[in-house]
Design an enzyme around this catalytic site. Structure first.
Site: not given
Length: 296
Positions: A33, A124, A252
């Protein structure tokens, strides 16, 4: 104080080291992200969590240190339906990045086509529980997935699903009927205390073997034994033994919600190699499989 804490996170995230051995050429990180700078790309005022300041420059630094070449960025729930920060990062990635967005189900076909042009390749969906009633911005559940599946199919996109092994097992038939690839986050959020042989995890393995399912081998959110995650290793080895062609890997980064337990990406990649054992399968997970799934 919140802004100071966000700024301090950069120092923790910069505590990086490369993996012990160089990665295969063209290695992908398919789950990370970016967030910020917050004056340009603010988070929701009522966001379900605080995301650390993690702009594209820091993400790019992480890839440079670890030897990762390509990436797939995921819209953070804390940013709701505002994908501007994600799209800015894709543009700055100069062709080596793709994205997974979160959009309102009423988004027009024209706007979805524009997202596709700018590098978005999926949406998502989350089925992890939220207050009764309409989900907050940034959460699309299985009801929205059913509704949007034909539009995903028309674009050649996939559905990225964040949910538990138990929920995957319960909705397996529905997920297999959508007509689009389904990519499960975080190794299906298995419960390590139940063991590899539990029916929910074995259902996940079975789904991967027959497709059109894929799994991100991001184990640390399932482990109670950081940093080496010995309790998660048998689950990874079971997946490698039975579904090596359906596994991809994501860092992640920047480890939202992990508090002080921030993994080192170089160590995560070393564990991936050690757990996989076979160099050919290691390259498959990091290069061949994501290239097939994401198409770049």
């Amino acid at each position: 104080m919140a802004d100071v804490l966000h700024e301090d996170m950069i120092e923790a995230l910069r505590d990086l080291r490369p993996p012990s051995r160089p990665l295969p050429a063209g290695a992908y990180d398919v789950h990370a992200h970016v967030a910020g700078p917050f004056d340009r790309f603010p988070t929701l005022k009522d966001a379900p969590y605080k995301i650390p300041l993690s702009p594209f420059s820091e993400y790019d630094h992480m890839h440079a240190v670890t030897g990762l070449a390509k990436g797939v960025l995921i819209q953070p729930t804390a940013c709701g339906y505002d994908n501007r920060g994600l799209l800015d990062a894709l543009e700055r990635g100069a062709g080596r990045l793709r994205g997974v967005a979160v959009v309102d189900v009423e988004t027009s076909d024209k706007d979805l086509a524009e997202l596709d042009r700018r590098g978005i390749r999926g949406i998502r969906f989350s089925e992890v529980g939220h207050p009764v009633g309409a989900p907050p911005p940034g959460f699309l559940g299985f009801a929205e997935l059913r509704r949007m599946a034909p539009r995903l199919k028309a674009l050649g996109w996939h559905a990225q699903v964040w949910t538990s092994c138990a929920t995957i097992a319960r909705f397996a038939e529905m997920l297999g009927s959508l007509g689009v690839p389904v990519v499960f986050d975080h190794m299906g959020l298995f419960d390590a205390t139940l063991g590899v042989g539990h029916v929910d995890f074995q259902t996940l393995v079975s789904l991967l073997r027959r497709g059109p399912f894929w799994l991100k081998t991001t184990a640390f959110r399932n482990s109670n034994a950081l940093p080496d995650m010995d309790d998660a290793r048998p689950f990874h080895e079971e997946l490698v033994a039975h579904a090596p062609d359906r596994l991809v890997w994501g860092s992640d980064w920047p480890f939202i919600g992990m508090g002080g337990r921030i993994p080192n990406v170089g160590h995560l990649l070393d564990l991936l190699r050690d757990w996989t054992a076979d160099d050919a399968v290691f390259e498959k997970i990091l290069v061949t499989n994501p290239r097939t799934l994401y198409g770049f």
